[in-house]
Design a protein around this motif. Structure first.
Motif, PDB file in Angstrom:
ATOM      1  N   VAL A   1       5.514  25.321  47.760  1.00  0.00           N
ATOM      2  CA  VAL A   1       5.671  26.915  46.456  1.00  0.00           C
ATOM      3  C   VAL A   1       4.171  25.877  45.567  1.00  0.00           C
ATOM      4  O   VAL A   1       3.699  27.161  44.779  1.00  0.00           O
TER       5      VAL A   1
ATOM      6  N   PHE B   1       0.980  26.653  46.088  1.00  0.00           N
ATOM      7  CA  PHE B   1       0.679  28.448  45.975  1.00  0.00           C
ATOM      8  C   PHE B   1       0.758  28.561  44.169  1.00  0.00           C
ATOM      9  O   PHE B   1      -0.414  29.539  43.867  1.00  0.00           O
TER      10      PHE B   1
ATOM     11  N   PHE C   1      -0.175  28.903  50.717  1.00  0.00           N
ATOM     12  CA  PHE C   1       1.497  29.047  50.983  1.00  0.00           C
ATOM     13  C   PHE C   1       1.388  29.079  52.254  1.00  0.00           C
ATOM     14  O   PHE C   1       2.270  28.829  53.011  1.00  0.00           O
TER      15      PHE C   1
ATOM     16  N   VAL D   1       7.833  31.692  45.166  1.00  0.00           N
ATOM     17  CA  VAL D   1       6.541  33.352  45.460  1.00  0.00           C
ATOM     18  C   VAL D   1       6.462  34.476  44.837  1.00  0.00           C
ATOM     19  O   VAL D   1       5.844  34.756  43.626  1.00  0.00           O
TER      20      VAL D   1
END
Length: 643
Positions: A400, A403, A448, A482
């Protein structure tokens, strides 16, 4: 009476003086006789008849006999003249004596001086004699002390003679401590203990001899060194026969009771185990845990068997020989330390395969120790479950975070068309778990998915069934993070028309591709695990609402979708059909090459138009363990391994 003074001898002047002296002596004698006769006559007249007519001559001495005989020969006339003659002769003798004294006065003076000297010397002699008499008691006491000391010297001499006669025997006795030390250093413990028993016996027989008591004290010190050496041997890698010998020696010494001896045995063996663990390198957690488990599996098993073989063979049931739970307490302490070390060090392991190997080693160790009643396999699952949960949560959190970082720095430029699965669903039962290639068009999602794939790869070798729901919630939590990041990014960033269409395309790929793929990967780790994630689809409604965009951007989105659909159809008609017909090799040779060519051509065109300023070129490999990553961004999508 004439008094003569005897002095130092001096020679007289002539022979006349000598004759005069003899004559004067005779005259003096005669005068004495006359005086005695007169005194005698007066005494007789005074005495009267009391004397009874007895006459006693005054000149009856032997010295007067010659003169008395001469008087008896004289006549009466001569006898009447005799006093006068004697007086005349006496006067003459006096004069001669005076002359002699005058002529020989030096001799008389010398004699007087000699007499004075002799008297003085005699007085000195008297004083010295008195001092000598006073010192005689001291001399007596000194002689007494000398006699006593002489007796002591004689006694010591006798002792020395006795010592000399028994010198060899005493030398052997005094060398006993050194001989014991030599026996101890050479490992001859039985001989050393025999010497100790001999010294103990003679010390009891002769408690008043200092030499024997000093010898006993030295032997005690040597015995202490023997005890230390025996305990040190127990702290080394020795087998059961050597342990039996050492415990037998300690029992023979008698310094420990039975309970203390058992405790010392366990302490020494624990020190040996601790030394082995201290030698392991704690910087490499995996190797350290493997070494620790192997050590406990082999050596702890041996120690328990050694203890039981040495101490549990007594069937008398006496309280002194009872164990009292000592072995159980010690073994539980070792198992507790083992589990505590696992709890502390397992979170430092970052690979699921390593966790699986350590779990397998621990199970094998617990199963082996179960033969001696120390099976702790039931205590291992909670520890490893926490480790697996922490590792998976950490990996999902890392995915995460990566990302978010890539999303914040992402530049919204068109990427080459790769194509994607039309319905966005990945079959859980299919052996092909290759990440969807369409994710390469969206680098944040590719990063991710790479993180999720890495987390699944680390989870699959050691996936506890009891954590199925908890780990599914972690996956959902990551997907939700996300989703929230996408919603927050859309709210905080002002995107233009083209950028907005690319962002909407990323959101659509997240809902239709990334989310099903993550569920499919989790289903690979747990049977029917994907259903736990797909049930939470409502969590991503916020992202689904972003897909409803204004009509002004609809043409751009539809054209993008048509472009991706056409690219996907062409890819499936060319590379996909060949892959199904000819297998993995044809798939690599046809589909992979065509994808690379189309990507290179699209990348070249985009770069000529000036749109690909970030240099994000995708790279696709088509095998089962494929890595899909855009070149230049160092990104890859790792599917979970099939085991």
């Amino acid at each position: 009476m004439v008094e003569f003074i005897v002095g130092s001898p001096q020679p007289l002047k002539s022979t006349t003086s000598i004759s005069t002296l003899f004559l004067s002596l005779q005259i003096s004698l005669a005068m004495d006789l006359l005086d005695a006769g007169h005194r005698h006559s007066s005494e007789l007249s005074a005495g009267g008849a009391d004397m009874d007519g007895a006459s006693v001559l005054p000149l009856s001495g032997a010295a007067y006999q010659p003169y008395v005989s001469e008087l008896l020969s004289f006549s009466i006339e001569r006898l009447h003249k005799e006093p006068e003659l004697l007086r005349v002769d006496g006067e003459r003798v006096r004069r001669q004596m005076q002359e002699v004294a005058v002529e020989n006065y030096a001799a008389f003076i010398a004699a007087s001086e000699a007499l004075s000297f002799v008297r003085a010397q005699l007085e000195g002699f008297d004083k010295h004699l008195e001092a000598l008499v006073e010192e005689i008691p001291n001399l007596t006491s000194g002689c007494t002390e000398f006699v006593e000391s002489a007796h002591q010297i004689l006694e010591e001499r006798k002792l020395n003679q006795t010592l000399l006669a028994n010198h060899s025997t005493l030398l052997d006795l005094l060398e006993i401590p050194q001989l014991m030390d030599t026996c101890i250093r050479n490992g001859n413990y039985d001989e050393a203990l025999d010497l100790e028993a001999f010294v103990s016996k003679i010390s009891k027989l002769h408690p008043d001899l200092p030499v024997i008591q000093g010898l006993a004290a030295e032997v005690k010190k040597t015995i202490q060194s023997l005890i230390s050496q025996l305990l040190q041997k127990l702290r080394s890698n020795i087998q059961l026969p050597e342990c039996l010998r050492i415990v037998a020696h300690l029992r023979r010494i008698g310094v420990f009771s039975e309970s203390e001896l058992r405790l010392q045995f366990l302490r020494c063996r624990e020190a040996w185990l601790s030394g082995i663990l201290d030698d392991l390198d704690q910087r490499n957690v995996y190797d350290y845990l493997k070494g620790m488990v192997s050590c406990h599996r082999t050596h702890l098993f041996d120690v328990v068997n050694q203890y039981r073989a040495i101490f549990n063979n007594d069937k008398s049931g006496s309280e002194e020989n009872s164990d009292g739970g000592l072995l159980f307490s010690w073994a539980m302490h070792q198992v507790s330390n083992h589990l505590t070390t696992l709890q502390v060090m397992l979170p430092n392991i970052t690979e699921g395969g390593s966790l699986s190997n350590i779990l397998e080693q621990c199970m094998y160790c617990a199963m082996g120790l179960g033969l001696v009643g120390l099976d702790f396999r039931g205590l291992l699952p909670p520890i490893f479950e926490n480790a697996v949960l922490n590792l998976f949560s950490k990996n999902m959190g890392t995915a995460v975070e990566n990302f978010q970082v890539v999303l914040d720095s992402h530049r919204w430029v068109p990427m080459p068309s790769i194509g994607f699965v039309t319905n966005g669903v990945v079959d859980d039962t299919s052996d092909d778990v290759t990440p969807p290639s369409v994710l390469m068009e969206h680098p944040p999602l590719a990063v991710f998915v790479n993180g999720v794939s890495a987390a699944m790869n680390e989870l699959k070798p050691c996936a506890p069934l009891s954590l199925k729901i908890v780990l599914a919630q972690e996956v959902v939590k990551g997907l939700q993070a996300v989703s929230e990041s996408l919603v927050r990014y859309n709210a905080m960033r002002m995107l233009r028309g083209n950028e907005s269409s690319l962002f909407i395309s990323l959101c659509q790929a997240f809902i239709e591709v990334a989310y099903p793929y993550c569920a499919a990967c989790f289903g690979r780790c747990y049977p029917n695990g994907g259903a736990l994630i797909t049930e939470c689809r409502s969590t991503f409604d916020a992202v689904s609402q972003l897909l409803t965009v204004p009509s002004r951007s609809g043409s751009g989105i539809s054209s993008s979708i048509e472009r991706r659909q056409s690219g996907g159809i062409e890819r499936r008609q060319s590379g996909g059909i060949e892959r199904k017909q000819s297998g993995g090799i044809d798939r690599k040779q046809s589909g992979g090459i065509e994808r690379r060519q189309s990507i290179e051509s699209a990348g070249t065109a985009a770069s000529e138009n000036g749109h690909l300023t970030d240099g994000l070129e995708p790279e696709v490999t088509g095998d089962a363990g494929a890595t899909v990553a855009p070149a230049g961004a160092n990104m890859q999508i790792d599917p979970p391994t099939n085991t």
